[in-house]
Design an enzyme around this catalytic site. Structure first.
Site, PDB file in Angstrom:
ATOM      1  N   TYR A 139     -10.213  -1.536   1.494  1.00 57.57           N
ATOM      2  CA  TYR A 139      -9.827  -1.462   2.899  1.00 57.57           C
ATOM      3  C   TYR A 139      -9.550  -0.029   3.324  1.00 57.57           C
ATOM      4  O   TYR A 139      -9.144   0.818   2.521  1.00 57.57           O
ATOM      5  CB  TYR A 139      -8.576  -2.307   3.164  1.00 57.57           C
ATOM      6  CG  TYR A 139      -8.881  -3.668   3.752  1.00 57.57           C
ATOM      7  CD1 TYR A 139      -9.412  -3.784   5.026  1.00 57.57           C
ATOM      8  CD2 TYR A 139      -8.631  -4.841   3.032  1.00 57.57           C
ATOM      9  CE1 TYR A 139      -9.701  -5.023   5.577  1.00 57.57           C
ATOM     10  CE2 TYR A 139      -8.913  -6.083   3.572  1.00 57.57           C
ATOM     11  CZ  TYR A 139      -9.445  -6.172   4.849  1.00 57.57           C
ATOM     12  OH  TYR A 139      -9.736  -7.398   5.386  1.00 57.57           O
ATOM     13  N   ASP A 172       0.804  -1.215   0.000  1.00 59.72           N
ATOM     14  CA  ASP A 172       0.000   0.000   0.000  1.00 59.72           C
ATOM     15  C   ASP A 172       0.841   1.271   0.000  1.00 59.72           C
ATOM     16  O   ASP A 172       0.369   2.333  -0.417  1.00 59.72           O
ATOM     17  CB  ASP A 172      -0.951  -0.003   1.197  1.00 59.72           C
ATOM     18  CG  ASP A 172      -2.102  -0.980   1.000  1.00 59.72           C
ATOM     19  OD1 ASP A 172      -2.304  -1.419  -0.142  1.00 59.72           O
ATOM     20  OD2 ASP A 172      -2.790  -1.299   1.971  1.00 59.72           O
TER      21      ASP A 172
END
Length: 651
Positions: free
Chosen positions: A380, A296
């Protein structure tokens, strides 16, 4: 600018683009994949004094969307020129992070491809507007023909209406590999149609069958006299703590020069603290999903994904917000309002004792300073919360929430056994098993830059002459002297912790001052050691790494993570086996969650928590919070005189 580490301003980001353009490096196809402060060398920052000149430099990654060529530049804003530039070898080094515009581009590319359109038609879908495509980082799997291509791998979801929760309707059994530079489908794997779950799970919409509760009474948090902290530019002072806030596109929130006032001066503890990387490896080895591993920070630039926080929803109390000034794909400044939330909060009892001999009753309330931000990366959401406590403790808590990445659930295997790679979370909806693994980079500076690390284990002592009744136990300290010795695993069976000390600075007892890292010790990477993700995310294979400070070692999987094959990470750095005993060191701590999704995680996941704690261990000569004032009584009819409910005097 007042300090070398001041965050980039809108004017500096705009000036950076202007100077790169003036140098002839910008065309109609140029995109700015990264723009960030080129932080000065640590020695230079520590030597800097107020009033000294400051040279401001900006590092940028430029992607040519027409050719795929990548250039790295360093601009001196102070000098008004490009002072360094080079062409990046994308085959040897990897690709820049995925751009915002590329997420939107893939749907257009896919629907121009006959094979994709046919795959959708086989599933009864012919309207492109009903299909949402998740463009996901491609990884590096030595697949022939992918060398040097800028790729994403795409999974799709059905959108039944404009407000529909798309994650409830995975279009499974098909994945497209998209070449973002050529603008075409490079490969398409179609294992055949799988039933698309049709039931809507729109948690975000009003539902008559699920009326809101009416039982909750208001909780009001007030500080009528204002907060106890002050903010001067990027510098925050709270109680005895002082630190500097930073923010960049890759890591998001960073904390600098964290120190604690002890006597007349500020004693340094951590020079720089951040979450330098986080990876989400999935455990489904099938042909549609074997590649699902997301970095990420390095692939998506988690700082760019920061949310604008809202009072009453994300933050409660007397809040001080800071905006984040970043860049868009064209290199122009953009502002994320209220990206950083700062507040203080009650944290329970700091200490308490009722003395039966002198009759005293003494209680103090703990407080903590909270510095946080939240990001959304696709399905998420993650919150990052740094806590500083009155007693000198530092804690990082990471919160995972959002929506699990759904798949179609295939049901039991032919032999009746449970499907091994995913859990069923709703009828027909599965969620592959996965992990969320974080790397905290802690550039330690415990009373100075010369630090050392000891591994501390508890030790049972067998019954014998030294322990005749068998009740004795002790602890064992092992000095980690080189980088190869300091690649370590946590071990809850022996209560393993790591003590970071300054051998040249002693407390009143003659002991080296230190802070101790207390790990959670949950599982490290579960993928095979020979797998692609184990190579690329080598940092996830150990809970602890300690490296000698090096200015160019900022990210545990290297500077170019996207489609990097794993030759530039922390495991390669430690081959030098540098001395770390009484040296300028960086502590890297891996921690995180192993997620076997539950029905309770659907359709939106309650927050799950992970993190670590740094506790002072002989850093102070006594409890540093002894001067904490007694709390005042509130909502109590029998408050003690003067408003104190738990003073230190005898009753």
């Amino acid at each position: 600018m007042n300090h070398p580490l001041d965050r980039l301003s809108r004017e500096e980001i705009a000036r950076n683009r202007e100077l790169i353009d003036d140098a002839g490096l910008v065309t109609a196809h140029t995109r700015f994949a990264l723009v960030a402060l080129h932080e000065p060398a640590k020695d230079d920052v520590l030597a800097w004094r107020a009033g000294d000149p400051v040279e401001r430099r900006v590092r940028s990654l430029l992607l040519d969307r027409a050719s795929g060529a990548v250039r790295e530049t360093v601009v001196s804003i102070t000098g008004g020129e490009v002072v360094a530039q080079r062409v990046v070898d994308v085959v040897e080094e990897g690709q820049p992070p995925i751009l915002l515009e590329e997420f939107a581009l893939v749907e257009e590319i896919l629907w121009k491809d006959p094979a994709w359109a046919a795959a959708m038609a086989r599933r009864g879908i012919e309207d492109p507007e009903r299909v949402r495509v998740s463009a996901l980082s491609a990884g590096c799997f030595d697949i022939p023909g992918e060398e040097g291509l800028r790729l994403v791998r795409c999974l799709a979801f059905l959108q039944k209406g404009p407000e529909d929760n798309i994650w409830a309707h995975p279009i499974d059994g098909v994945v497209a590999y998209v070449d973002l530079i050529a603008g075409r489908v490079h490969d398409l794997i179609d294992e055949g149609p799988v039933p698309i779950p049709e039931t809507s799970h729109d948690y975000h919409l009003d539902d008559p069958a699920r009326p809101p509760r009416t039982t909750q009474k208001p909780i009001v948090i007030t500080q009528p006299e204002g907060p106890s902290f002050t903010v001067d530019g990027d510098v925050v002072t709270w109680e005895k703590w002082r630190f500097r806030v930073g923010f960049n596109p890759v890591e998001g929130l960073t904390l600098h020069e964290i120190g604690f006032q002890d006597g007349e001066g500020i004693r340094p503890i951590v020079y720089r603290a951040s979450v330098a990387e986080m990876v989400v490896p999935y455990g489904d080895p099938g042909p549609i999903r074997f590649w699902q591993n997301y970095f990420d920070a390095g692939e998506y630039s988690l700082g760019k994904e920061a949310n604008s926080l809202t009072l009453g929803c994300d933050c409660l109390g007397e809040i001080h917000y800071l905006d984040a000034v970043l860049h868009d794909d064209d290199g122009n400044p953009r502002t994320i309002k209220n990206a950083i939330c700062m507040h203080e909060e009650d944290a329970g009892v700091l200490w308490k004792h009722t003395d039966g001999y002198n009759g005293s009753v003494s209680t103090r309330r703990q407080r903590r300073m909270v510095v946080s931000f939240f990001i959304t990366v696709g399905n998420y959401d993650y919150g990052f919360y740094w806590y500083l406590y009155l007693d000198g403790t530092i804690e990082l808590e990471c919160k995972a929430t959002g929506i699990v990445f759904a798949s179609a659930y295939p049901g039991p295997l032919p032999d009746g056994s449970e499907y091994p790679w995913a859990g069923e979370i709703a009828p027909g909806i599965g969620a592959p098993y996965h992990q969320h693994l974080f790397s905290a980079r802690l550039d330690m500076m415990v009373d100075g830059v010369a630090n050392a690390v000891d591994e501390i284990d508890v030790r049972r002592v067998p019954m014998g002459p030294r322990n005749p009744y068998g009740n004795g136990f002790t602890r064992q300290a092992t000095r980690l002297r080189t980088e190869s010795e300091a690649a370590r695993l946590a071990d809850g069976r022996v209560g393993r912790v790591w003590r970071i000390s300054n051998p040249g600075s002693r407390n009143a007892l003659g002991q080296p001052v230190s802070y101790t890292l207390h790990p959670e010790g949950l599982p490290t990477l579960l993928a095979d050691d020979e797998s692609s993700i184990a190579r690329r995310a080598a940092f996830t294979r150990k809970h602890l790494w300690v490296t000698a400070y090096a200015e160019d070692e900022r990210f545990p999987s290297g500077e170019f993570v996207n489609q990097n094959d794993g030759r530039t990470g922390i495991d390669t750095w430690i081959k030098a086996d540098r001395d770390i005993d009484g040296a300028d060191i960086v502590v890297w701590h891996t921690f995180g969650l192993t997620h076997f999704p539950r029905p309770e995680d659907w359709p939106i996941m309650p927050v799950d928590h992970t993190g670590f704690v740094l506790k002072p261990t002989g850093f102070f000569d006594a409890n540093p919070a002894l001067d904490t004032p007694a709390p005042r009584a509130a909502h109590a009819a029998d408050a003690a005189p003067g408003g104190s409910c738990c003073g230190s005097g005898a009753e």
